[in-house]
Motif scaffolding. Structure first.
Motif, short mmCIF file in Angstrom:
data_model
loop_
_atom_site.label_atom_id
_atom_site.label_comp_id
_atom_site.label_asym_id
_atom_site.label_seq_id
_atom_site.Cartn_x
_atom_site.Cartn_y
_atom_site.Cartn_z
N TRP A 92 0.87 -1.18 -0.07
CA TRP A 92 0.14 0.00 0.01
C TRP A 92 0.88 1.13 0.09
CZ3 TRP A 92 -3.89 -1.55 4.57
CH2 TRP A 92 -4.62 -2.63 4.05
N LYS A 93 2.06 1.26 0.52
CA LYS A 93 2.82 2.42 0.88
C LYS A 93 3.93 2.62 -0.18
CE LYS A 93 1.90 2.86 5.86
NZ LYS A 93 1.06 4.13 5.61
N GLN A 94 4.07 1.66 -1.25
CA GLN A 94 5.29 1.86 -1.97
C GLN A 94 4.77 2.90 -3.24
OE1 GLN A 94 6.00 -2.38 -2.70
NE2 GLN A 94 8.12 -1.72 -2.49
N PHE A 95 6.00 3.86 -3.39
CA PHE A 95 5.72 4.52 -4.57
C PHE A 95 6.81 4.40 -5.70
CE2 PHE A 95 3.51 7.00 -1.24
CZ PHE A 95 2.51 7.59 -1.91
N ASN A 96 6.62 4.84 -6.83
CA ASN A 96 7.58 4.95 -7.95
C ASN A 96 8.50 6.31 -7.82
OD1 ASN A 96 6.84 2.60 -9.83
ND2 ASN A 96 4.76 3.74 -9.98
#
Length: 753
Positions: free
Chosen positions: A433-437
């Motif tokens: 849920w918390k991962q960003f590019n």
């Protein structure tokens, strides 16, 4: 001194024991069904019929059979049936087994009144059956562990009071001067649960001839009261009375005294004092006041000490008796139960800390944590008590020790295969849920990516449930065979000298607690006082201080159609899978932004009775759902979620499209909101409620037809105005309203108006 002859009543113990076994199996079956539906949502279609040619069905090739169930076997209802059956029917009944058996022997007297015992038994079992009926019908309040509607709440209170009166009057005629530690836990449990149940379930019925009611609290205030209750339902239903059973049955089975009397004193008083404060840790980073969240965290961490004190007191009771554990399956169950208690009560405070909570909350980690306690602590303690009592009460040996050992190992495998996959699943969810590019966009923007990643763990959890229920089936076989080969002793003759009257004053050299143990009324009052301190400090300021929930001028009451749609949402148990609380995290604001990219504010929930913040995200958060998807998407999504979201594990809701909305109580609901809760509906709005609902439903149907030609063509062959009457339109009106009151550009609160 004259020796008095009397008898112990085993018949009431037998009745509760049978109820424990029967309802335990039903509760496990509900749980296994819910676990299966999380990776096979087509299960109801398999049994009742479907129009989906890709799915096998036992029924004919249409969906009318599923429609005719009116959602009785939907996931939301099955889940609350599972939790309530396990808590109120399985755990509570085994607690009553232990209390009625041990109290008589610890106090050397028969229960005060056989009549009160049986009134308690039958009212409690009737409550359980009534719960099954109403939950299958969709009659519930949605409040976790307290979903019963108001007539059943009253029945629970009545039955609990009867139980307490009988127990206290039994203590008053005891033939033993000092109360043993197990009795302290029984008394503390009784006063705590009475207080928790009554205050959390204060609600206003829509009418005294119907089942619908609305919570006396709204929004953030309802949330803190509910989780003050919810966490302490775990504390004072699933923990303290079971600790009372541990303090009686573990030493009995091991034939050893409790390790430390002083440690038991510290354990009891510190536990009941600290536990009651910890509820707000379920609401970290939510719209709850920050001070309440901090208090919940602090006291949750403090809980480690008394909890582990009790665990060590139990395990160290086995000093010098570990050789018996190898041979005695009863002790095996008790050892693993107490160990699971220690593990769960260490993990709970960790989850209460903000750094871990922001990853673990709303995920399967919490589900694994809860079931480590439920399956390990509660379940194994119950199995140990059953295996201990049945041979004694039926005056025979256990039919098969080997079968009991098989039960133990199957149950242990079940716990491992349940908890470990849920931990992995929870970590996976929280991190995905918390991962960003690198460019600042979400790596896993599609919610279904995070769902499909954990399906294998759902399947492993189901296997764990199969192991666990298989062990329970072996126990049922073993109990039946043991009962058949034995002879039940209904009345157990006993004798003891009468208790001499030595007055209430402390004697020379008598320690304070030793004196307190022969003052049951004072002990009960002090328990109530100890439990009430934290309750008053947390609850009263939140309920009475207006500043604790700042108002937002843009937030308006629900329209009559939206109010009906919200009640349908509650009826179907949608909050079992969807939260309505966007926390102030970058990933949540980005993911659930809808039209207004903001986290949730306390002032947005002032008209929510009950609150629907949820505790688990199987599906995405819905607090900014309004305007995010077109109305035609919601129509198709509710009819078949896989038609709009490939791979979705959400069940179908075709009955919402087939069933006309019952508007007969719509005006009464608005009047109740205005007259009882001061919701600012005008007289003109109430008088024109039907027209207001007609206009809103017509607008939604117009949008659906303009967005989806296939639906327009399908309804062109039907009577004009048919779709406007359906429940689906009311539900869509509610979903399209969510989170649309506040705007990104300006939020006017009471402080900046």
């Amino acid at each position: 001194m004259e020796t008095q002859k009397f008898s112990y009543d085993n018949s009431i113990v037998r009745a509760f024991l049978y109820a424990t076994i029967i309802f335990g199996f039903i509760g496990f079956t509900f749980g296994l069904t819910a676990a299966l539906m999380l990776f096979y949502p087509e299960l109801p279609e398999f049994f009742f019929g479907t129009d989906d040619t890709t799915i096998k069905s036992l029924a004919s090739g249409n969906i009318q059979g599923l429609i005719n169930t009116h959602g009785a076997f939907g996931f939301g209802r099955i889940r609350m049936l599972h939790t309530n059956t396990v808590i109120f029917a399985f755990v509570c009944n085994i607690v009553y087994v232990g209390v009625y058996y041990s109290t008589q022997r610890l106090l050397k007297t028969r229960m005060y009144s056989d009549t009160l015992s049986w009134i308690h038994f039958w009212t409690w079992q009737f409550m359980i059956v009534a719960t099954f009926i109403t939950f299958f019908m969709g009659i519930n309040t949605s409040k976790e562990y307290a979903e019963h509607e108001w007539p059943i709440d009253i029945l629970i209170a009545f039955s609990w009071i009867i139980f307490g009166v009988n127990m206290i009057l039994t203590i008053s005629k005891r033939r033993v001067r000092h109360l043993y530690v197990a009795i302290w836990f029984y008394l503390g449990t009784w006063v705590a649960v009475a207080m928790l149940h009554i205050f959390n379930n204060l609600e206003v019925p829509l009418s005294f001839t119907g089942w619908k009611s609305y919570s006396a609290y709204a929004g953030a205030k309802d949330a803190i009261v509910q989780w003050w209750y919810g966490h302490n339902a775990v504390a004072f239903v699933l923990t303290t009375p079971v600790l009372g059973l541990m303090y009686y049955f573990l030493p009995k089975a091991a034939d050893r005294p409790v390790f430390s009397y002083k440690l038991s004193i510290i354990h009891f008083w510190s536990l009941i004092f600290v536990y009651i404060w910890a509820g707000p840790h379920h609401l970290q980073y939510t719209a709850l006041p920050a001070w309440a969240q901090a208090v919940g965290t602090g006291f949750s961490i403090m809980l480690i000490a008394p909890s582990w004190g009790g665990m060590l007191n139990g395990l160290l009771t086995l000093r010098g008796a570990w050789d018996k554990v190898r041979e005695n399956p009863i002790l095996k169950f008790f050892v693993v139960a107490v160990t699971c208690y220690g593990m769960a009560t260490f993990e709970g405070p960790l989850l209460a800390t903000k750094n871990i909570n922001k990853i673990g909350h709303f995920t399967d980690w919490v589900i694994g944590h809860v079931h480590l306690g439920a399956l390990g602590w509660n379940g194994f303690m119950a199995f140990g008590v059953i295996y201990y009592l049945v041979p004694i009460m039926w005056r025979t040996k256990m039919w098969s020790v080997k079968l009991a050992n098989w039960h133990f190992w199957l149950g242990t495998l079940g716990i491992i295969f349940y908890a470990v996959p849920m931990y992995i699943s929870g970590f996976t969810q929280g991190l995905m849920w918390k991962q960003f590019n690198p460019d600042g966009t979400l790596l896993w923007k599609n919610w279904l990516d995070t769902v499909t990643a954990i399906i294998p763990y759902f399947k492993m959890r189901f296997v764990g449930g199969l192991f666990y229920i298989s062990g329970a089936i072996l126990m049922i076989v073993n109990v039946i065979a043991t009962v058949r080969q034995g002879s039940f002793q209904k009345e157990v003759p006993a004798e003891a000298p009468a208790l001499a009257n030595i007055g209430n004053k402390r004697k020379e050299g008598e320690g304070f607690h030793l004196w307190l143990e022969r003052m049951p009324l004072l002990l009960t009052v002090l328990s109530l006082f100890t439990i009430s301190i934290g309750s008053m400090v947390e609850i009263i300021p939140t309920l009475t201080l207006k500043k604790s929930v700042p108002t937002i001028s843009a937030v308006k009451p629900y329209s009559p159609l939206e109010l009906e749609g919200r009640d349908i949402y509650i009826r179907e148990g949608c909050n079992a899978c969807h939260s309505q609380m966007i926390r102030p995290f970058r990933d949540e604001i980005t993911r659930f932004n809808g039209k207004n990219g903001q986290y949730s504010k306390a002032g947005e929930f002032i008209y929510d009775r009950p609150f629907l913040w949820g505790s688990k995200r199987t599906g995405p958060d819905l607090h900014r759902e309004g305007g995010k998807n077109p109305s035609s998407w919601h129509y198709k999504h509710m009819y078949n979620p896989r038609s709009t979201s490939a791979g979705s594990i959400m069940p179908r809701y075709p009955w919402l499209i087939a069933t006309n909305l019952d508007r007969s109580k719509m005006v009464d609901k608005m009047k109740l909101m205005k007259n009882t809760f001061d919701v600012p509906y005008t007289k003109a709005q109430i008088d024109s409620a039907d027209k207001w609902a007609d206009n809103q439903s017509a607008k939604i149907v117009k949008d659906i037809f303009s967005e989806a030609n296939d639906l327009k063509e399908a309804y062109a062959k039907r009577p004009q105005g048919e779709l406007e009457k359906k429940e689906i339109v009311a539900l869509i009106s509610y979903l399209q309203r969510l989170g649309t009151d506040i705007k990104t550009t300006e939020i006017k609160t009471a402080s900046n108006n």
